[in-house]
Each structure stands twice: as structure tokens, then as C-alpha cells.
Design a protein around this motif. Structure first.
Motif, PDB file in Angstrom:
ATOM      1  N   TYR A 229       0.827  -1.215   0.000  1.00  0.00           N
ATOM      2  CA  TYR A 229       0.000   0.000   0.000  1.00  0.00           C
ATOM      3  C   TYR A 229       0.860   1.264   0.000  1.00  0.00           C
ATOM      4  O   TYR A 229       0.582   2.220  -0.741  1.00  0.00           O
ATOM      5  CB  TYR A 229      -0.914  -0.018   1.228  1.00  0.00           C
ATOM      6  N   LEU A 230       1.922   1.274   0.806  1.00  0.00           N
ATOM      7  CA  LEU A 230       2.756   2.467   0.906  1.00  0.00           C
ATOM      8  C   LEU A 230       3.574   2.690  -0.366  1.00  0.00           C
ATOM      9  O   LEU A 230       3.845   3.842  -0.743  1.00  0.00           O
ATOM     10  CB  LEU A 230       3.663   2.365   2.137  1.00  0.00           C
ATOM     11  N   ILE A 231       3.972   1.604  -1.037  1.00  0.00           N
ATOM     12  CA  ILE A 231       4.624   1.762  -2.337  1.00  0.00           C
ATOM     13  C   ILE A 231       3.642   2.379  -3.332  1.00  0.00           C
ATOM     14  O   ILE A 231       3.996   3.279  -4.100  1.00  0.00           O
ATOM     15  CB  ILE A 231       5.144   0.410  -2.856  1.00  0.00           C
ATOM     16  N   TYR A 232       2.403   1.896  -3.310  1.00  0.00           N
ATOM     17  CA  TYR A 232       1.372   2.471  -4.187  1.00  0.00           C
ATOM     18  C   TYR A 232       1.205   3.962  -3.913  1.00  0.00           C
ATOM     19  O   TYR A 232       1.163   4.782  -4.854  1.00  0.00           O
ATOM     20  CB  TYR A 232       0.049   1.737  -3.975  1.00  0.00           C
ATOM     21  N   GLU A 233       1.135   4.345  -2.646  1.00  0.00           N
ATOM     22  CA  GLU A 233       0.981   5.761  -2.297  1.00  0.00           C
ATOM     23  C   GLU A 233       2.158   6.589  -2.820  1.00  0.00           C
ATOM     24  O   GLU A 233       1.968   7.689  -3.342  1.00  0.00           O
ATOM     25  CB  GLU A 233       0.892   5.900  -0.773  1.00  0.00           C
TER      26      GLU A 233
ATOM     27  N   GLY B 132     -16.981  -2.727   6.191  1.00  0.00           N
ATOM     28  CA  GLY B 132     -17.211  -4.069   5.660  1.00  0.00           C
ATOM     29  C   GLY B 132     -16.091  -4.990   6.095  1.00  0.00           C
ATOM     30  O   GLY B 132     -15.395  -4.725   7.082  1.00  0.00           O
ATOM     31  N   ILE B 133     -15.898  -6.093   5.371  1.00  0.00           N
ATOM     32  CA  ILE B 133     -14.802  -7.013   5.659  1.00  0.00           C
ATOM     33  C   ILE B 133     -13.574  -6.479   4.934  1.00  0.00           C
ATOM     34  O   ILE B 133     -13.484  -6.537   3.707  1.00  0.00           O
ATOM     35  CB  ILE B 133     -15.129  -8.447   5.196  1.00  0.00           C
ATOM     36  N   LEU B 134     -12.611  -5.952   5.692  1.00  0.00           N
ATOM     37  CA  LEU B 134     -11.510  -5.192   5.130  1.00  0.00           C
ATOM     38  C   LEU B 134     -10.153  -5.834   5.417  1.00  0.00           C
ATOM     39  O   LEU B 134     -10.061  -6.869   6.082  1.00  0.00           O
ATOM     40  CB  LEU B 134     -11.539  -3.766   5.676  1.00  0.00           C
ATOM     41  N   THR B 135      -9.128  -5.192   4.910  1.00  0.00           N
ATOM     42  CA  THR B 135      -7.743  -5.561   5.160  1.00  0.00           C
ATOM     43  C   THR B 135      -7.085  -4.452   5.968  1.00  0.00           C
ATOM     44  O   THR B 135      -7.611  -3.333   6.038  1.00  0.00           O
ATOM     45  CB  THR B 135      -6.994  -5.721   3.834  1.00  0.00           C
ATOM     46  N   PRO B 136      -5.922  -4.711   6.584  1.00  0.00           N
ATOM     47  CA  PRO B 136      -5.272  -3.634   7.345  1.00  0.00           C
ATOM     48  C   PRO B 136      -5.032  -2.372   6.530  1.00  0.00           C
ATOM     49  O   PRO B 136      -5.270  -1.257   7.007  1.00  0.00           O
ATOM     50  CB  PRO B 136      -3.960  -4.284   7.785  1.00  0.00           C
ATOM     51  N   ALA B 137      -4.586  -2.523   5.280  1.00  0.00           N
ATOM     52  CA  ALA B 137      -4.293  -1.350   4.456  1.00  0.00           C
ATOM     53  C   ALA B 137      -5.541  -0.557   4.117  1.00  0.00           C
ATOM     54  O   ALA B 137      -5.542   0.677   4.184  1.00  0.00           O
ATOM     55  CB  ALA B 137      -3.578  -1.774   3.174  1.00  0.00           C
TER      56      ALA B 137
END
Length: 416
Positions: free
Chosen positions: A152-156, A387-392
Motif C-alpha cells: 500500500y505504501l509503495i502504491y501511495e 465491511g470485511i476489510l484488510t489492514p491497508a
């Protein structure tokens, strides 16, 4: 979510091995006036844990709730803003608590490494949780926060640099730590589910099985079995890499994050994880041995899980739930996760996520504890998704900031 509840956070499973470690961490890290409660099925054991921690924990409440009693869990969820749960295997015990939190609009964080459980939670309660505003966040420990946040942080960073979509992305893990009976029992629960249920088997095998829309994901399968030179990932790496035991689960979480964000990482995003075996003369032999041992071990475990006699054999030879590595082992452990990613424009990035302490226990107590605190106290900074999510997708940068403040190293740099 109701603005005023009795508790900010309830730790469910506080008397278990990881539960105690998480309670100890919360006693150090939570805000002084945080309203925290310890929950489980045994009042005497809960009080004993509270007394053992001492200090600020002396003012914490204890709540009795049986994992098999839906009324208990419903009442628990309604009393708190966040539930953090270590009660597994989640395939056996987890879904009723997800139901309670989804219906009550209560945020939730767990430690599951069981894709069939997450798939069941999605199928039954994603819509319910989205409607109530609950963030149901799976895999908030070593599985899979470092993996998920790194991508996620690479994407950001790539978005900030305007360097295009992410494509080939590989995490290289270096770890030192122990193994607990709870982790082994979780693996057994998955093998037994796969042996009895073809749908669970497909969920485990399919790298995109947690996607909100499988039809929009690539066809075919991606192998998590690895045995190759590390330099094939990046020229800066020496030695050999091999199969990482949690690659199949972590990869599903990272790919779900991409899909939940509208495939923001990219439609050609390809993610996998490997483990370093070093650069000694024995490294290729070790790498081959790890890969072969994992494949053989999974095959043997799956076979034994299919019959009652085999399950009795596993009962005798495997560590029991509630056990775990010694304090010395927990203190001497560490993990370093380096994630290399190439974008569609040719830019290359490196995310580093590292911490001292046994990954699955000392570090996981920090990861899970901070996830719970983030859900409880960082509302205004969190993404709007429910909803049903992920940490990111549930916590993103606010969680990364908390983990940095807790002493973990989390960085992203552009290489080219």
C-alpha cells in the motif's frame, strides 16, 4: 456506530498465549484514560491475567463471553467500540463474533491466517458490516500487516511520483522466531476444512479467492513455491530465496486490498513473497530443503487430516494450543521484510518493514495492539470504507504512523 459505549476496546481471548502478550502491550501503549476490558470464557483466568499485568490494568473490566454462545457475543459487541480477538482457530470459533460485530457496528481486528474463514466472513457479513459502518479487519498481526502495508505504501509513493501502476512486486522476508501450538492448530483447522469441503480447498489454492469480484481478476493460478537466486528479484540481493510459509495467505490479503481500492495498484499488479536463506555455500541446499520440506509437510498433514486415526496422530505429535516460544526466544527474534516493486513506467521502489522481537508473538502483539488502538482512537483519520476489510484498506497511513511510533521501521524509497 454509537458514539458512546461502555468500552473503547475489548480484548477477547486475553487468557491465551498471544492474548496475554497483547494485553501487556496495551497496558503500556494505550492512552491513560482508555476504557479497556479483558474478555474470555473464564472469570478466574481473566482476573488472574489482569492481576498479573497490574498497574493501569487494575482498573480494567473483565467480561465473560463464550465463543459458542451467540447471545454472549452479541452483548459483548454492543458494549464496545472495538473488539480485538485472538480466539482461534477462527474457522472453528470466529464467525459468530464477526456476526455480532457486523450487526452492532463494532470495529473488529483479528490474527487469522485462514483464508476459508475470511471468505465465509465476506460471503455472510460484508454487506451487513458495510451497512452498520463496522470495519471488520482480518490478519492484523505478522500475517499480514507488514505485507499489506508495504504494498500500500509503495502504491501511495508511486501515486505521489506519478510513475504509473504497480506491476511485478516481490517481498523478501528474513525472520527469526518460534512457533506456537495455536499457529499449528490454525493450520490443522485449514487442512481439515480443505479435506471436508471442496470450496475451502479452492479458497486456499486460488491466489485471488478473497477478491470482491473474482471474474475481474486474472485467470489461472500463481504458484507461491519458490526456489531461485535472490538477484533475480533485485541486483542488490545476494544468495538464494525459497518458499515463504505465509506467502499464500499474505498474497491473498494484498490482492484483496488492491481490489477493494478499485484495483488502484494496477490491473497488471503481480505480487509474491519469498524467504531469504542467505548467501553461504549451503544457501541453495537450505533453500531447496525448505521448499521440499514445506511441500512434503503440507501433503502429509493434508493426508492425515482426512481420517480420524491421522488426526489422533497429529494430536500426539504437534504442540498444544496455548503454548508458545520462551521469553528469550521472543526477545531474540526479528523480522525484516523488503518489498521490491516495478511500475508501468519502469520506476523501481523498495519498501522496508522491520522490527525486533519474535514475528509471530512479540511483534504480533504490537501489530495487533496498535491495530485495535488505531480503530478505537483514530476515527477521523481512517479511510471511510467499512465491511470485511484488510489492514491497508481499513487503516492505511494512520496504522503505519502508529507502528513507526512504536519502534518499527517502515520506509519507502524510489530506487530508479
Amino acid at each position: 456506530m454509537a458514539s458512546k459505549r461502555e468500552f473503547d476496546l475489548v480484548l477477547y481471548g486475553a487468557t491465551g498465549f498471544v492474548g496475554k502478550l497483547t494485553a501487556l502491550y496495551l497496558a503500556k501503549a494505550a492512552p491513560p484514560k482508555a476504557r479497556i476490558a479483558l474478555a474470555g470464557r473464564s472469570l478466574p483466568k481473566l482476573k488472574a491475567v489482569r492481576d498479573e499485568i497490574g498497574g493501569v490494568a487494575a482498573n480494567w473490566s473483565v467480561v465473560v463471553a463464550d465463543a459458542s454462545d451467540q447471545n454472549d457475543l452479541d452483548a459483548l459487541a454492543k458494549r464496545t467500540k472495538v473488539v480485538v480477538t485472538t480466539v482461534g482457530p477462527y474457522l472453528r470459533y470466529g464467525l459468530p463474533l464477526v456476526q455480532a460485530c457486523a450487526q452492532a457496528g463494532t470495529h473488529y481486528a483479528d490474527l487469522t491466517g485462514e483464508p476459508p474463514f475470511i471468505r465465509e466472513a465476506i460471503d455472510h457479513y460484508d454487506t451487513v458490516a458495510a451497512g452498520s459502518g463496522a470495519k471488520i479487519v482480518n490478519s492484523c498481526g505478522f500475517d499480514s500487516v507488514p505485507s499489506d502495508l508495504s504494498a500500500y505504501l509503495i502504491y501511495e509513493k508511486s501515486l505521489e511520483d506519478n510513475t504509473g501502476e504497480l506491476e511485478d512486486t516481490t517481498l523478501v522476508a528474513k525472520i527469526k522466531g518460534g512457533m506456537s501450538g495455536g499457529t499449528i492448530d490454525s493450520g490443522r483447522a485449514m487442512m481439515e476444512a480443505a479435506a471436508e469441503n471442496p470450496a475451502a480447498q479452492r479458497t486456499i489454492a486460488d491466489p485471488y479467492s478473497l477478491s470482491p469480484d473474482r471474474s475481474l481478476e486474472p485467470k489461472g493460478r500463481q504458484s507461491d513455491i519458490a526456489l531461485r537466486r535472490a538477484s533475480s528479484i533485485d541486483p542488490s540481493l545476494d544468495g538464494w530465496v525459497t518458499t515463504f510459509v505465509m506467502a499464500a495467505h499474505n498474497g491473498k490479503i494484498v490482492r484483496r486490498s488492491n481490489a477493494l481500492l478499485g484495483w488502484a495498484y494496477g490491473k497488471n499488479f503481480r505480487y509474491n513473497e519469498v524467504m531469504s536463506t542467505g548467501s553461504s555455500i549451503a544457501a541453495p541446499v537450505i533453500a531447496a530443503g525448505v521448499t521440499g520440506g514445506l511441500v512434503a509437510g503440507m501433503a502429509t498433514g493434508a493426508l492425515l487430516s482426512r481420517v480420524s486415526l491421522g488426526r489422533k496422530v497429529l494430536d500426539k505429535v504437534l504442540p498444544k494450543p496455548g503454548t508458545g516460544p520462551s521469553e528469550e526466544t521472543r526477545d531474540n527474534g526479528f523480522f525484516t521484510m523488503k518489498t521490491f516493486s516495478r511500475t508501468s513506467s519502469g520506476a523501481k521502489y523498495l519498501a522496508t518493514f522491520s522490527a525486533q522481537g519474535d514475528p509471530g508473538y512479540k511483534a504480533t502483539a504490537v501489530l495487533l495492539g496498535e491495530s485495535g488502538l488505531c480503530l478505537a482512537f483514530d476515527d477521523k483519520q481512517l479511510p471511510e470504507l467499512s465491511g470485511i476489510l484488510t489492514p491497508a484498506t481499513a487503516m492505511g497511513e494512520p496504522l503505519a504512523d502508529r507502528l513507526r511510533a512504536a519502534g518499527m521501521t517502515i520506509t519507502v524509497e524510489r530506487l530508479t
